[in-house]
Design an enzyme around this catalytic site. Structure first.
Site: not given
Ligand code: GLU
Length: 506
Positions: A261-263, A265-266
């Protein structure tokens, strides 16, 4: 395969930036189409106005352009089946939804959002489906007269599919093989909304039919929607024309546990979007592979390898090679773990493999971003060739190249000063003398002269090479030091030695 021309589509909803998985979906559609001499269609599925995000469509177009996956038909290129933006096709859908009502496969539902909310609140696991539809306000429970009156009065309503209570349906997925469903598990999905817009389910089927789509790759997350689509293809009488589906496996977190998910990546410090995406509503900037310094060729290559291989150990492929080698049989069913280190490896391989000429525009941008303006093209091409194998991401070119354009501002003194001697100063003064007299300098000639002088002065050449490098570059990095000297040229090399000596010997 039938003799119909292959036509695939990528059908994104413009709700934000494109995730790795989204671009991989584009890529697999594209590879399949081009492998079979077919067309690749881009259709923007923007019927859900509440999820519409400004700038997302432009982002998608730019992203496809950056990747070199150019649609044959799209909202900008146009095409025989235009328009390719579903919001511009609004007038098409109602007729089909009403046809389904007439046939008894769909019905009008007049329940207000408040009524539905109350039901959800009061009835555990409430679903608008076979279990409750007979108790709600719809054309199955009202008389024809009541329904006509409500419709004439312009009462807000939706059209829902009437899912069969107990049917077993199945289809043959190109990746998964036979996939089956029990229809009773799905609710009666809305097909046409109160604002007259179709939902995704209705629009996707109608447009795939009208646009003569023959095959479609999409993410595994769409599998639960397949039964509704299958029934619509059947009810509309188009089953023989239904595209062949391929539901692509998920891209997983690096540890293999769950969807990336995008999270993630962060949290783990790597991009999951193709290009940076700025969300105007939240002010949040999500970093992208492009901005981090990935080449589009590398990005596509690494995406292709997330779930596919050519059956050998080869991993580096151009887009043309991928088109040639792609085969659906070699797409994995299981999810593919994303590994950022491996992604960087692909990029470094691609930088190494690319011609200096094709890297040049990107390198110029990197240097310009740091205030270095390049005027000599030939020189730039030479230095790119010399250092490209040391670069993993495009911004690395700054560190690897800047010393060719400006003298070192600082030296790694800790590596030279403690071992510096007067004899070394004398060596470099003599070396300047040799350089000054040399007409035509070559790396091999220079190295030979350097070593001969070291021997004459009885200093180990190895002890002089590092200081020489630091004089030219500033630090302990870079290609072969004599190659650097040759590219810098005689006068500049002499100037750098002289300047550095002042600091080294003081
Ligand atoms: N509009 C859907 C999406 O946003 C398309 C799904 C499909 O390919 O059917 O991904």
């Amino acid at each position: 395969m039938s003799d119909k021309k292959v036509r695939v589509r990528f059908a994104p909803s413009p709700t934000g930036g494109l995730h790795l998985g989204g671009v991989r979906t584009v890529l697999f559609n594209y590879l399949f189409a081009k492998k079979h001499g077919g067309d690749f269609v881009l259709r923007i599925e923007d019927t859900d106005q509440s999820r519409y995000v400004k700038g997302a469509e432009e982002y998608i177009l730019e992203c496809l352009e950056w990747c070199g996956l150019i649609p044959d038909e799209s909202p900008v290129a146009g095409g025989r089946y235009a328009p390719y933006r579903q919001s511009e096709r609004k007038a098409i859908y109602r007729e089909y939804a009403e046809r389904l009502v007439m046939q008894g496969h769909a019905y009008y539902a007049f329940d207000t959002p408040e009524e539905l909310e109350r039901n959800r609140h009061e009835i555990p696991n409430f679903q608008y489906g076979h279990a409750y539809r007979d108790t709600l306000r719809n054309s199955l429970t009202l008389t024809q007269h009541q329904v006509d009156q409500l419709l004439d009065a312009g009462e807000p309503h939706v059209i829902r599919i009437k899912m069969p209570e107990n049917e077993h349906i199945h289809f043959n997925d190109m990746i998964r093989g036979n996939v089956s469903f029990e229809t009773g598990q799905s609710d009666d999905k809305v097909l046409l909304k109160a604002d007259g817009m179709p939902t995704y389910h209705l629009a996707v089927v109608i447009d795939d039919y009208l646009m003569k789509i023959t095959h479609a790759f999409r993410g595994e997350e769409w599998l639960p929607s397949a039964p509704v689509h299958l029934l619509l293809w059947e009810y509309l009488g188009w089953k023989a024309d239904m595209p062949q589906w391929a539901h692509l496996p998920l891209i997983l977190k690096p540890d293999g546990h769950g969807k990336l998910s995008k999270r993630d990546g962060a949290r783990l410090g790597f991009p999951v979007y193709a290009m940076s995406w700025f969300d105007e509503r939240t002010g949040e900037l999500t970093p992208g592979f492009r901005e981090l310094g990935f080449l589009p060729e590398a990005f596509l290559n690494l995406l292709a390898m997330l779930g596919w291989n050519d059956g050998t150990d080869s991993e580096i492929f151009t887009l043309g090679e991928l088109v040639e080698k792609f085969s659906i049989e070699r797409v994995n069913k299981a999810g593919a773990k994303f590994d950022f280190e491996k992604a960087k490896w692909f990029n470094s391989e691609w930088i190494r493999k690319s011609e200096a000429r094709s890297l040049k525009p990107e390198v110029i941008k990197v240097l310009a971003g740091k205030g270095i303006v390049v005027t000599d093209d030939d020189f730039l091409l030479k230095v790119i060739d010399l250092v490209k194998e040391r670069c993993i991401l495009l911004p690395d070119f700054f560190h690897q190249l800047s010393y060719f354009f400006e003298q070192p501002k600082e030296y790694d003194l800790a590596s030279v000063k403690p071992k510096w001697t007067d004899a070394k100063t004398e060596f470099f003064i003599s070396f300047i003398g040799i350089l000054a007299k040399t007409e035509d300098i070559s790396a091999a000639g220079l190295e030979q002269a350097f070593k001969a002088l070291a021997e004459e002065k009885a200093i180990k050449a190895g002890e002089l090479m590092l200081p020489f490098r630091i004089m030219l570059v500033g630090g302990k990095f870079g290609p072969h030091v004599f190659d650097i000297a040759v590219l810098l040229g005689k006068a500049e090399t002499i100037e750098r030695i002289e300047k550095a000596l002042e600091t080294f010997k003081s």
